[in-house]
Design an enzyme around this catalytic site. Structure first.
Site, PDB file in Angstrom:
ATOM      1  N   GLU A 170      36.027   6.692  70.365  1.00  0.00           N
ATOM      2  CA  GLU A 170      36.383   7.701  71.487  1.00  0.00           C
ATOM      3  C   GLU A 170      35.739   7.459  72.575  1.00  0.00           C
ATOM      4  OE1 GLU A 170      36.707  10.983  69.436  1.00  0.00           O
ATOM      5  OE2 GLU A 170      37.857   9.892  67.662  1.00  0.00           O
TER       6      GLU A 170
ATOM      7  N   GLY B 237      37.700  25.192  56.203  1.00  0.00           N
ATOM      8  CA  GLY B 237      37.759  25.851  56.676  1.00  0.00           C
ATOM      9  C   GLY B 237      39.331  25.799  57.109  1.00  0.00           C
ATOM     10  N   ILE B 238      38.823  24.188  57.550  1.00  0.00           N
ATOM     11  CA  ILE B 238      40.854  23.355  58.685  1.00  0.00           C
ATOM     12  C   ILE B 238      41.561  22.746  57.547  1.00  0.00           C
ATOM     13  CG2 ILE B 238      41.416  21.300  60.210  1.00  0.00           C
ATOM     14  CD1 ILE B 238      38.606  21.203  61.640  1.00  0.00           C
TER      15      ILE B 238
ATOM     16  N   ARG C 274      37.285  12.591  61.116  1.00  0.00           N
ATOM     17  CA  ARG C 274      36.918  11.784  62.069  1.00  0.00           C
ATOM     18  C   ARG C 274      37.307  10.667  61.581  1.00  0.00           C
ATOM     19  NH1 ARG C 274      35.366  14.836  64.641  1.00  0.00           N
ATOM     20  NH2 ARG C 274      33.251  16.374  65.375  1.00  0.00           N
TER      21      ARG C 274
ATOM     22  N   ASP D 273      44.303  10.926  64.923  1.00  0.00           N
ATOM     23  CA  ASP D 273      43.519  11.608  66.510  1.00  0.00           C
ATOM     24  C   ASP D 273      41.992  11.035  66.708  1.00  0.00           C
ATOM     25  OD1 ASP D 273      44.469  13.610  68.633  1.00  0.00           O
ATOM     26  OD2 ASP D 273      43.138  15.046  66.864  1.00  0.00           O
TER      27      ASP D 273
ATOM     28  N   HIS E 291      42.014  12.912  70.747  1.00  0.00           N
ATOM     29  CA  HIS E 291      41.122  13.765  69.760  1.00  0.00           C
ATOM     30  C   HIS E 291      41.190  15.203  70.416  1.00  0.00           C
ATOM     31  CE1 HIS E 291      36.693  13.867  67.592  1.00  0.00           C
ATOM     32  NE2 HIS E 291      37.643  15.128  67.588  1.00  0.00           N
TER      33      HIS E 291
END
Lengths: 361, 361
Positions: A285, A174-175, A256, A280, A304
């Site tokens: 992280e 979807g993204i 990711r 991002d 992120h």
């Protein structure tokens, strides 16, 4: 919920049990939060439909026994894996409020009958906008302009017209699709990369095989990584792919960190094998303060947050509520009535499945 | 050019005369450049059609007598005004390689029969992209992210979804229209402001009266200034308009600095009457190193470059060449055969007129 009654349940040790209006057969929802994360803004609505056991990683083991549903609100938590033994046969459904389920999945969960759903949809449009913003900022040299501004330096330069440039979008969920549509809307020539090659895709036109990435990575001005993290996609953008990319190419990673070999990326940026990166997400992280990525002129580091527009937590919570209403009212197997069901072997929602509603931001 | 011959002309004092292939009746084109500006990349093609007198502001007075055409390649030059007495009755056409003709026009030129054309079209799409880049950069907090990056600070924040926000585009010429279309393509709700109010405009939908700006300036998240600079538009965005704007509103000026009362803008930004400004143009350029705009956190200062994408000078030169070919081959009054004819009273190309071709970047 036709019949509603006051139900009090004080039997759960070590977790907060909410008392609310609900039917005698209302499900028990373990809500895995964190002291650092605000609760779902629609908690009262969820509590009207279910017995909610709010817990954290520390007391998930006490909340799981007898729970029908686990809501992973602290969405990168790995606590279910650590407390797997505490889950009982009651547990039928785990919903994680993230687009990527890589932190959640583990072999026992994969092999169980538990249905896993995710937040597919909520981040589609916001992340697409972030990708477009990153591409335009690079093409228009906005960061260099801002640096010159700090020096009060008036230095006219020529910038890049974005329409007519090319972008490879790796990841056809979807993204990726929302990103492809938005980039195309401003005139970028988009190609997709995915698990299955095809032509005439409505959003991408051509989709190339991710396995062959190194053979065509050199054909694009922008390369956008937005694939789910799976054993197949881990470090797919490695030293070979980076060295095949155009010297001016711009890598945008909103998927990711582990999709990219971070050490190889740092080397490629330092050697100017590629032109720029907008990152991002990172292998670890928060990004290590010692990482050279922080100080590279041609790198934009963001924490992120690409999909986290104002209202994102309400979107996530609303999506779960919609799915919970389905759970309570629809008949049939969970995999058919719930939206955003994860294919646990593949590690992502398979296109064609039902989508959870009213969550778009 | 059917008939071509070698013509040598050494009669012009104080300017370089080019010898080339041309017909006996080829026009004389005075090419007003500057030592700081590279010549048109297609100069050889222009020279094949015309006797070119390359000059600068210093020797324009020598180049003008007998010139049929003036090409204002140094596009902000005011040298024609200063050398007006040297122009002879031969001068029929002035082409300026800029979208705005405010620097060029003066009363004697307005009142003459000389046809003035400009570079309308070349900058439409590039400036539209710059406006979109500015809006996205602000909504996604890219500049704050970059500042935090310099501090190696990992600070998650929520950003603004751009689709669904609103923008007022002041100026309904080619650049304003391209901007409206691009913003609409990414889901921004666009309204126009112009000299004549109307509904059902193909690019804007509604166009409001610029005269009433103060009454509706408060209805928009973004206000884009891209009107031509005329006595009617000068300082149209004044203290009253700024104080009517939303506290979070973002002002983007890609038109002319003088459209805005710069002192009032500085005060409004300092007082947080508006949220942010992206300024590519200023009342005086280059911007004074002492201007407070340079150091304001919520201001992006760029050096009048919003439309100057790679290839822009070739686009400008190609557009003049196209018009020159029209001049040489078409029959009829100049105002009918040339593209981008300026209404000298209004100070811009009036929509509906012929556009100069093949120049879009």
């Amino acid at each position: 919920m036709g019949v509603a009654a006051w139900v009090a349940d004080g039997a759960c040790a070590g977790c907060l049990v909410t008392v609310g209006l609900m039917s005698p057969d209302s499900p028990v929802v373990a809500l895995l939060g964190s002291p650092d994360v605000v609760p779902p803004p629609n908690l009262a609505q969820i509590e009207a439909l279910a017995t909610v056991r709010s817990c954290t990683a520390d007391d998930l083991g006490s909340a799981l026994p007898g729970a029908d549903v686990l809501l992973v609100w602290d969405f990168f938590s790995r606590a279910l894996r650590d407390n797997w033994g505490a889950a009982t046969a009651d547990l039928r459904w785990v919903h994680v409020c993230a687009a990527g389920v890589d932190s959640l999945l583990f072999d026992e969960l994969r092999e169980s009958d538990i249905v896993v759903t995710n937040a597919a949809g909520v981040f589609d449009q916001p992340i697409a906008e972030f990708v477009l913003a990153s591409i335009l900022a690079r093409d228009k040299q906005l960061h260099l302009t801002r640096r010159l501004q700090r020096e009060r330096a008036w230095k006219h330069r020529e910038t890049t017209r974005t329409a007519g440039t090319s972008a490879l979008v790796i990841g056809t969920g979807g993204i990726g699709r929302a990103t492809a549509r938005l980039l195309r809307a401003v005139g970028v020539r988009v190609t997709g990369a995915g698990r299955a090659a095809r032509e005439n895709d409505p959003d991408f036109g051509t989709v190339l095989l991710t396995d062959d990435l190194v053979s065509y990575a050199g054909e694009f001005d922008n390369v956008v990584a937005i694939a789910p993290l799976t054993p197949q996609t881990e470090r797919m953008i490695d030293a070979d792919v980076l060295s095949a990319m155009r010297p001016h190419a711009h890598l945008i990673n909103v998927g990711r960190g582990q999709l990219v070999d971070e050490a190889a990326l740092i080397a490629a940026l330092a050697a100017e094998q590629i032109g720029a990166a907008s990152l991002d997400v990172f292998t670890d992280e928060p990004l290590d303060p010692e990482s050279p990525l922080w100080v590279m002129d041609n790198v934009a580091v963001s924490p992120h947050m690409s999909g986290d527009v104002i209202g994102w937590r309400a979107g996530l919570a609303g999506q779960f509520l919609t799915n919970l209403e389905q759970y309570l009212t629809a008949d049939g197997p969970l995999v058919d009535i719930l939206g955003n069901v994860i294919d646990k072997q593949r590690g992502y929602v398979v296109s064609g499945g039902r989508r959870a509603g009213d969550s778009r931001l």
